[in-house]
Design a protein around this motif. Sequence first.
Motif, PDB file in Angstrom:
ATOM      1  N   ARG A  35      46.592   2.557  -5.342  1.00  0.00           N
ATOM      2  CA  ARG A  35      45.382   2.068  -4.771  1.00  0.00           C
ATOM      3  C   ARG A  35      44.238   2.444  -5.556  1.00  0.00           C
ATOM      4  O   ARG A  35      44.200   3.612  -6.125  1.00  0.00           O
ATOM      5  CB  ARG A  35      45.351   2.848  -3.388  1.00  0.00           C
ATOM      6  CG  ARG A  35      46.484   2.646  -2.393  1.00  0.00           C
ATOM      7  CD  ARG A  35      46.486   1.192  -1.669  1.00  0.00           C
ATOM      8  NE  ARG A  35      47.382   1.097  -0.659  1.00  0.00           N
ATOM      9  CZ  ARG A  35      48.779   0.834  -1.015  1.00  0.00           C
ATOM     10  NH1 ARG A  35      49.251   0.521  -2.117  1.00  0.00           N
ATOM     11  NH2 ARG A  35      49.581   0.907   0.242  1.00  0.00           N
ATOM     12  N   ASP A  85      43.804   7.937  -1.278  1.00  0.00           N
ATOM     13  CA  ASP A  85      45.146   7.885  -0.790  1.00  0.00           C
ATOM     14  C   ASP A  85      46.199   7.147  -1.380  1.00  0.00           C
ATOM     15  O   ASP A  85      47.127   6.905  -1.263  1.00  0.00           O
ATOM     16  CB  ASP A  85      44.945   6.962   0.699  1.00  0.00           C
ATOM     17  CG  ASP A  85      44.603   5.487   0.339  1.00  0.00           C
ATOM     18  OD1 ASP A  85      43.947   5.173  -0.616  1.00  0.00           O
ATOM     19  OD2 ASP A  85      44.804   4.649   1.393  1.00  0.00           O
ATOM     20  N   SER A  86      45.659   6.988  -2.913  1.00  0.00           N
ATOM     21  CA  SER A  86      46.760   6.426  -3.830  1.00  0.00           C
ATOM     22  C   SER A  86      47.785   7.473  -4.126  1.00  0.00           C
ATOM     23  O   SER A  86      47.453   8.774  -4.484  1.00  0.00           O
ATOM     24  CB  SER A  86      45.892   5.927  -5.138  1.00  0.00           C
ATOM     25  OG  SER A  86      47.076   5.379  -6.114  1.00  0.00           O
ATOM     26  N   ARG A  87      49.066   7.008  -4.071  1.00  0.00           N
ATOM     27  CA  ARG A  87      50.176   7.837  -4.560  1.00  0.00           C
ATOM     28  C   ARG A  87      50.328   8.005  -5.990  1.00  0.00           C
ATOM     29  O   ARG A  87      51.050   8.994  -6.423  1.00  0.00           O
ATOM     30  CB  ARG A  87      51.542   7.355  -3.894  1.00  0.00           C
ATOM     31  CG  ARG A  87      51.836   7.266  -2.218  1.00  0.00           C
ATOM     32  CD  ARG A  87      52.996   7.311  -1.624  1.00  0.00           C
ATOM     33  NE  ARG A  87      53.732   6.060  -2.189  1.00  0.00           N
ATOM     34  CZ  ARG A  87      53.598   4.950  -1.501  1.00  0.00           C
ATOM     35  NH1 ARG A  87      53.062   5.020  -0.165  1.00  0.00           N
ATOM     36  NH2 ARG A  87      54.426   4.046  -1.927  1.00  0.00           N
TER      37      ARG A  87
END
Length: 418
Positions: free
Chosen positions: A367, A388-390
Amino acid sequence: MSQPSSPSSTNDAVLVVNAGSSTLKFALYPRETPQASGSAYPGAYAGGQIDGLQPGGQLRLCPADGAARALDAPAAASDRERFDLALAAMRAHLAATAPQAQVVAVAHRVVHGGSFCTKPVALDDALIARLATLEPLAPLHQPHNLAGVRALQRAYPALMQVGCFDTAFHAGMPALEQRYALPRALHDEGLRRYGFHGLSYEYLMQVLRRHSERATGRVLMAHLGSGASLCAARSGRSIASSMGFSALDGLMMGSRCGQLDPGILLHLWRAGWELPRVERLLYKESGLLGVSGLSGDLRHLRAAARDGHAEAVEAIALFGHRLKRESGALVATLGGLDLLAFTGGIGEHDAQVRADLAEGLAYLGVRLDAEANLAADGSRSLPIHAADSRVQVWVVPTDEGRVAAQAAWQLIEPADAA
């Protein structure tokens, strides 16, 4: 700028050069690299390039931080004479902008080191001759890289000439990644995967290790420019490259085709195409240029696409599709992804390319922070992933010259200590 008068000095510097078919890029790096964030040549005393080395070209000195100016060259000057004029202009520029610097070595970017140059080395005539046997593997770069080495030998006969190889970073790739499904005898002759852009990837890993704990995990690095490739790294080491035996493989590029069914070459040969025509097609007439019919420069194609040029739209779409396709293959090799990094002229400056690939890898949890992505302009290293990016996503301006200078210092220091 002078050659050294003592074994070791705080003014010692390494001259890094990258000689191409039409340009000579150069930069002067001190022993202890100062912090110069945002500089076109981070950490360098001075730098720039000479344009117009090709026959009939207009020689121009283009300083890193100043206006370009034309250089006088006789119309009938030979290639060697033009190169020597370029070197004289380079030396005069460096003497004026960094008079304190004492050059102790010259470091050269050399595209191909084959299987026998897997780390930076001091170059001599015998090794240069051996490296010349690799010219068919990188015909756009290797002959000009080596011509630059010979010219700098003439200009600085007392100094160490250091070869720094774009293939070296990939030399430790797993055996299966290096092998083609060809007879064993051909593999033993050197027909194997090498990988390129290694100096750029080595620099990226240095920067990423300073900024992110994820750098030792599963990393995908995208060097996107007129030449383009991907590198999958784990524990800071290359485990796969989109490029293989030559710098033609993998991604679609400015004028290079990238991955191609070899049956197309058989078809062209049966149709009467001879080697020079095929080579010109693959290296100079394909890629973004070939598909669009306009340009190999993505900036120009963006403008044409905005004006409704259908072929430019298709070329941009194909570039993004091939990037996503190759990225998926390397992510599979890694077994997942912890960090994605962009560099190179396109990777550092084209926010849409970065956004499109992030969207294509969204299934992995990639993201982007849209504002951070638009703000990243290649002037400094920046994270552009959303909270919230993995997967972490970074834009890192590359500095291949700094890596080459570091390699030269590593070879010089033992002699200094003796």
